[in-house]
Design a protein around this motif. Structure first.
Motif, mmCIF file in Angstrom:
data_model
loop_
_atom_site.group_PDB
_atom_site.id
_atom_site.type_symbol
_atom_site.label_atom_id
_atom_site.label_comp_id
_atom_site.label_asym_id
_atom_site.label_seq_id
_atom_site.Cartn_x
_atom_site.Cartn_y
_atom_site.Cartn_z
ATOM 1 N N LYS A 269 7.496 -4.339 -4.047
ATOM 2 C CA LYS A 269 7.858 -3.173 -3.230
ATOM 3 C C LYS A 269 9.290 -2.713 -3.506
ATOM 4 C CE LYS A 269 4.661 -3.873 0.587
ATOM 5 N NZ LYS A 269 4.527 -4.185 2.032
ATOM 6 N N GLN A 270 10.166 -3.664 -3.788
ATOM 7 C CA GLN A 270 11.559 -3.326 -4.072
ATOM 8 C C GLN A 270 11.697 -2.636 -5.426
ATOM 9 O OE1 GLN A 270 14.146 -6.722 -3.814
ATOM 10 N NE2 GLN A 270 15.934 -5.596 -4.499
ATOM 11 N N ASN A 271 11.033 -3.176 -6.440
ATOM 12 C CA ASN A 271 11.168 -2.646 -7.800
ATOM 13 C C ASN A 271 10.232 -1.480 -8.097
ATOM 14 O OD1 ASN A 271 13.160 -4.505 -8.377
ATOM 15 N ND2 ASN A 271 11.732 -5.979 -9.261
ATOM 16 N N LEU A 272 9.174 -1.352 -7.314
ATOM 17 C CA LEU A 272 8.185 -0.301 -7.547
ATOM 18 C C LEU A 272 7.837 0.406 -6.230
ATOM 19 C CD1 LEU A 272 5.928 -2.325 -9.963
ATOM 20 C CD2 LEU A 272 7.170 -0.243 -10.551
ATOM 21 N N PRO A 273 8.792 1.156 -5.686
ATOM 22 C CA PRO A 273 8.500 1.851 -4.431
ATOM 23 C C PRO A 273 7.317 2.813 -4.615
ATOM 24 C CG PRO A 273 10.539 2.653 -5.409
ATOM 25 C CD PRO A 273 10.103 1.482 -6.220
ATOM 26 N N ASP A 274 6.478 2.861 -3.627
ATOM 27 C CA ASP A 274 5.295 3.736 -3.667
ATOM 28 C C ASP A 274 4.351 3.413 -4.828
ATOM 29 O OD1 ASP A 274 6.067 5.282 -1.391
ATOM 30 O OD2 ASP A 274 7.451 6.405 -2.671
ATOM 31 N N TYR A 275 4.285 2.147 -5.215
ATOM 32 C CA TYR A 275 3.428 1.756 -6.350
ATOM 33 C C TYR A 275 1.967 2.149 -6.102
ATOM 34 C CZ TYR A 275 1.888 -2.258 -3.596
ATOM 35 O OH TYR A 275 1.358 -3.058 -2.618
ATOM 36 N N LYS A 276 1.535 2.117 -4.848
ATOM 37 C CA LYS A 276 0.145 2.483 -4.553
ATOM 38 C C LYS A 276 -0.125 3.932 -4.934
ATOM 39 C CE LYS A 276 -0.297 -0.738 -0.723
ATOM 40 N NZ LYS A 276 -0.521 -0.890 0.722
ATOM 41 N N LYS A 277 0.828 4.795 -4.658
ATOM 42 C CA LYS A 277 0.659 6.212 -4.970
ATOM 43 C C LYS A 277 0.635 6.445 -6.480
ATOM 44 C CE LYS A 277 2.699 7.904 -0.694
ATOM 45 N NZ LYS A 277 3.801 8.660 -0.094
ATOM 46 N N VAL A 278 1.372 5.632 -7.206
ATOM 47 C CA VAL A 278 1.352 5.745 -8.673
ATOM 48 C C VAL A 278 -0.025 5.352 -9.188
ATOM 49 C CG1 VAL A 278 2.316 4.882 -10.833
ATOM 50 C CG2 VAL A 278 3.823 5.303 -8.893
ATOM 51 N N ILE A 279 -0.524 4.221 -8.713
ATOM 52 C CA ILE A 279 -1.842 3.749 -9.151
ATOM 53 C C ILE A 279 -2.921 4.767 -8.817
ATOM 54 C CG2 ILE A 279 -3.608 1.990 -8.713
ATOM 55 C CD1 ILE A 279 -1.212 -0.017 -8.459
ATOM 56 N N GLU A 280 -2.806 5.360 -7.646
ATOM 57 C CA GLU A 280 -3.785 6.370 -7.226
ATOM 58 C C GLU A 280 -3.490 7.726 -7.861
ATOM 59 O OE1 GLU A 280 -3.223 6.004 -3.028
ATOM 60 O OE2 GLU A 280 -4.490 4.215 -2.899
ATOM 61 N N GLN A 281 -2.405 7.819 -8.617
ATOM 62 C CA GLN A 281 -1.959 9.035 -9.292
ATOM 63 C C GLN A 281 -1.893 10.211 -8.316
ATOM 64 O OE1 GLN A 281 -3.859 9.732 -13.068
ATOM 65 N NE2 GLN A 281 -3.221 7.766 -13.837
ATOM 66 N N GLU A 282 -1.230 9.947 -7.210
ATOM 67 C CA GLU A 282 -1.061 10.968 -6.180
ATOM 68 C C GLU A 282 -0.100 12.039 -6.691
ATOM 69 O OE1 GLU A 282 0.855 10.928 -1.864
ATOM 70 O OE2 GLU A 282 -0.876 9.592 -2.045
ATOM 71 N N ASP A 283 -0.549 13.263 -6.697
ATOM 72 C CA ASP A 283 0.203 14.377 -7.271
ATOM 73 C C ASP A 283 1.601 14.538 -6.679
ATOM 74 O OD1 ASP A 283 -1.831 15.011 -9.014
ATOM 75 O OD2 ASP A 283 -2.724 16.503 -7.689
ATOM 76 N N SER A 284 1.729 14.381 -5.369
ATOM 77 C CA SER A 284 3.037 14.611 -4.742
ATOM 78 C C SER A 284 4.081 13.625 -5.258
ATOM 79 C CB SER A 284 2.945 14.521 -3.221
ATOM 80 O OG SER A 284 2.566 13.218 -2.818
ATOM 81 N N LEU A 285 3.695 12.390 -5.482
ATOM 82 C CA LEU A 285 4.645 11.405 -6.000
ATOM 83 C C LEU A 285 4.983 11.711 -7.459
ATOM 84 C CD1 LEU A 285 6.250 8.741 -5.510
ATOM 85 C CD2 LEU A 285 4.353 7.613 -6.650
ATOM 86 N N ILE A 286 3.997 12.044 -8.222
ATOM 87 C CA ILE A 286 4.214 12.333 -9.633
ATOM 88 C C ILE A 286 5.141 13.546 -9.779
ATOM 89 C CG2 ILE A 286 3.058 13.068 -11.758
ATOM 90 C CD1 ILE A 286 0.641 11.313 -10.743
#
Length: 170
Positions: free
Chosen positions: A14-31
């Protein structure tokens, strides 16, 4: 065997990869936020034109070429496993994402299933790599994505990919 992860490992992720779940799910807003950047590793040395793609991606009948491509991606997985902690994810009930850690390289091979990798397979695995602040995602067209927050930290991944005979595409 794949095991559960400790609270300390989860904290590091969680510290090194904030919002990692959103990256895996390829959530547009995070990208679109720009928090994560992406770089590609591929068997190809350039982005293919449509004409090239139809000729060069679909090599499933050419067993020698298919095995050579599989071997390159398998080598990346092996070297990453030797170099750092790798974590996998899976969804449980109610779309709850759970992280797991492979206990052996055989676990990695089982998850990735390189022997059945072909031109249209993909999206079977993601390597969560907290040490590198990166997520390595399998794609379908002999090109995988590295999502990262700090380009300096992914240098070892890029070196492994090049050593395996893959190319870096931006």
């Amino acid at each position: 065997m794949i095991s559960n992860i400790s609270k300390a490992e989860l904290k590091e992720i969680k510290q090194n990869l904030p919002d990692y779940k959103k990256v895996i799910e390829q959530e547009d807003s995070l990208i679109e936020s720009g928090k994560y950047k992406k770089i590609f590793i591929s068997v190809f040395d350039h982005w293919l034109t449509n004409e090239e793609a139809s000729e060069m991606i679909f090599v499933d009948e050419n067993l020698d070429e298919l095995k050579a491509r599989r071997k390159k991606f398998k080598l990346v997985a092996e070297e990453l496993y030797k170099t750092t902690n790798i974590y996998f994810w899976k969804n449980k009930r109610n779309y709850r994402m759970v992280l797991k850690k492979p206990m052996s390289y055989k676990d990695v091979l089982r998850k990735c299933d390189f022997d059945n990798l072909w031109s249209q397979s993909g999206k079977r695995y993601d390597f969560i790599l907290p040490e590198f602040s990166a997520i390595y995602s399998e794609e379908w067209d002999w090109t995988n994505i590295i999502w990262y927050t700090d380009e300096k930290k992914i240098v070892p991944i890029l070196k492994i990919a090049e050593m395996a005979g893959l190319n870096i595409l931006k």
